[in-house]
Scaffold this motif. Sequence first.
Motif: not given
Length: 74
Positions: A35-38, A44-46, A10-11, A4-5
Amino acid sequence: MQQDSLTQKLGLALRAARSANGWSQERFADSISMHRAYYSSIERGEKNITVGTLAKVAAGLGVRPHQLLRDAGF
């Protein structure tokens, strides 16, 4: 270091590079056919992106992938 970190760092580096060019997420994502959402979830690092996706984003930003990794602290 936790995954996650890594993805969050990177995000943040991607967001900084995009913002430095004055692009909105939507404009940038459109320019690289993503796609903007992707793309937003990457910043956001998701998302744990692939090397291919990193290369695509880096090309859109006009930098090499290793520069983004370096900026993220890797």
